[in-house]
Motif scaffolding. Structure first.
Motif, mmCIF file in Angstrom:
data_model
loop_
_atom_site.group_PDB
_atom_site.id
_atom_site.type_symbol
_atom_site.label_atom_id
_atom_site.label_comp_id
_atom_site.label_asym_id
_atom_site.label_seq_id
_atom_site.Cartn_x
_atom_site.Cartn_y
_atom_site.Cartn_z
ATOM 1 N N PHE A 36 0.825 -1.210 0.000
ATOM 2 C CA PHE A 36 0.000 0.000 0.000
ATOM 3 C C PHE A 36 0.859 1.260 0.000
ATOM 4 O O PHE A 36 0.636 2.179 -0.800
ATOM 5 N N THR A 37 1.849 1.316 0.888
ATOM 6 C CA THR A 37 2.673 2.526 0.976
ATOM 7 C C THR A 37 3.496 2.740 -0.289
ATOM 8 O O THR A 37 3.709 3.878 -0.711
ATOM 9 N N ALA A 38 3.957 1.639 -0.905
ATOM 10 C CA ALA A 38 4.714 1.765 -2.160
ATOM 11 C C ALA A 38 3.835 2.337 -3.263
ATOM 12 O O ALA A 38 4.290 3.127 -4.108
ATOM 13 N N ASP A 39 2.563 1.961 -3.264
ATOM 14 C CA ASP A 39 1.628 2.425 -4.287
ATOM 15 C C ASP A 39 1.370 3.923 -4.166
ATOM 16 O O ASP A 39 1.324 4.644 -5.171
ATOM 17 N N VAL A 40 1.207 4.416 -2.930
ATOM 18 C CA VAL A 40 0.860 5.825 -2.751
ATOM 19 C C VAL A 40 2.092 6.728 -2.631
ATOM 20 O O VAL A 40 1.953 7.961 -2.609
ATOM 21 N N TYR A 41 3.281 6.147 -2.561
ATOM 22 C CA TYR A 41 4.476 6.962 -2.327
ATOM 23 C C TYR A 41 4.687 8.057 -3.377
ATOM 24 O O TYR A 41 5.011 9.192 -3.015
ATOM 25 N N PRO A 42 4.527 7.793 -4.686
ATOM 26 C CA PRO A 42 4.693 8.895 -5.655
ATOM 27 C C PRO A 42 3.755 10.067 -5.371
ATOM 28 O O PRO A 42 4.140 11.233 -5.541
#
Length: 384
Positions: free
Chosen positions: A217-223
């Motif tokens: 989840f965090t990798a997905d929203v990081y950008p």
């Protein structure tokens, strides 16, 4: 040719020798008269010297506070910083120069941390991703994951937080958030909130919080979080720069001697964003000694008093160091700086040397981590 230090050092030695001539432990007493005294009385007399010194030191500091000019104090708060312009102990102006966009962008960017804070106690300390093992201290993890994976007490709190996120998403259009070629703050916030809603719904349905799904989840929203970070930084630079330009013109020639004290908690103490911006507006020769990052345990209720009290101590120590320790520059430098005055002697006795280089090498791994960016460390390790 004798230097200033050798002359002062010799004079100090002669004065000290004259002062102790004819004085012995046998003739000293608790009230200053001659006669026999107990060990306790003698030691109380010794301690009285330090008490007298500290009383005089505090009196000097109180007076120095009212001489400091000009001074800018920054309380590193959630609005991007409250700024105080001070002259001789008087606050001339108080302002929060950073646009509200700073706090709005950071608020949504904190969404993953909000989820983590609720669910972390129910992590499984024995089920760590292989990619994380090099960066997570097992003991630290056990301290945070104190409930263990069988506990589901987080569900109600996570649902409440999800409701807060959903309300923000439903009204996002009315916030009139900015956008430019570097990205739309509105779109970034919308993406973070939408993905958080989906992640929370799945997590509650599964009644399990695990590191793999959370990291996905965090990798997905990081950008999108990076876009929010851009907007927070952009408006902070703009707001602080505008204020500094105005204050520099207002202060005039005295600006070259400007003191700046930035108060922040430990987690924002190194490379504080306000300090990074402010140093560009100072006399560059003065930055190493006149820009002071002051770490606090929590956000202070009276930042001006704390800043001026510490600044006065620093300023008077800078002068005292050169005069009190005129024959020993390393010791003078210690009094002027952050090292404890006894640090070099302790390092020497412990067998780790007494030079600044040796003092640095004696730092523990944890101490070194505190003064370096962990993300840079990790990136370097991954590239290696």
């Amino acid at each position: 040719m004798p230097t200033r230090r050798t002359v002062l050092g010799g004079a100090a030695a002669i004065g000290a020798a004259a002062a102790i001539t004819g004085l012995s432990a046998r003739t000293a007493s608790a009230d200053g008269t001659t006669g026999n005294v107990t060990q306790a009385q003698a030691r109380d007399n010794i301690r009285a010297v330090d008490t007298g010194m500290r009383n005089n030191y505090d009196a000097l500091r109180a007076n120095v506070i009212n001489q400091l000019d000009p001074v800018i104090v920054v309380n590193n708060d959630m609005q991007g910083g409250t700024y105080y312009l001070i002259s001789k102990g008087t606050v001339l102006e108080t302002i929060q120069p950073v646009d509200e966009v700073f706090a709005l962008a950071k608020s949504i960017a904190h969404t993953p941390l909000g989820i983590f804070s609720i669910c972390a106690p129910s992590l499984d300390p024995n089920n760590i991703l292989s990619s994380q093992t090099a960066y997570i201290d097992q003991h630290d993890l056990q301290m945070v994951a104190f409930n263990g994976p069988g506990n589901t007490g987080w569900i109600d709190s996570l649902q409440t937080f999800s409701n807060t996120l959903d309300t923000a998403r439903q009204t996002l259009e009315s916030a009139n958030l900015p956008g430019d070629t570097n990205g739309s703050l509105h779109d970034a916030c919308a993406y973070i909130l939408d993905k958080a809603h989906d992640y929370i719904a799945t997590t509650i349905r599964n009644r399990e919080f695990d590191m793999q799904s959370f990291e996905n989840f965090t990798a997905d929203v990081y950008p999108s979080i990076r876009t929010n970070m851009y907007w927070s930084s952009r408006v902070q630079i703009d707001g602080v720069s505008k204020l500094m330009t105005r204050w520099r013109s207002q202060v005039g020639g005295a600006w070259s001697g400007l003191y700046v004290v930035v108060l922040s908690i430990w987690t924002t103490y190194v490379q504080n964003q306000n300090s990074i911006i402010l140093k560009n507006f100072m006399d560059q020769k003065q930055v190493p000694t006149h820009l002071i990052d002051l770490m606090t345990a929590q956000t202070p209720t009276d930042p001006v008093h704390i800043a001026l009290d510490n600044l006065a101590r620093i300023v008077q120590d800078n002068i005292a160091a050169e005069m009190v320790f005129s024959t020993d520059q390393p010791t003078a430098d210690a009094l002027k700086g952050q090292p404890d005055l006894l640090s070099t002697e302790i390092l020497k006795l412990l067998g780790t040397g007494s030079t600044a280089a040796n003092a640095s090498s004696a730092l523990t791994k944890g101490q070194l981590t505190q003064i370096a960016c962990p993300f840079h460390n990790r990136a370097s390790a991954l590239r290696a």
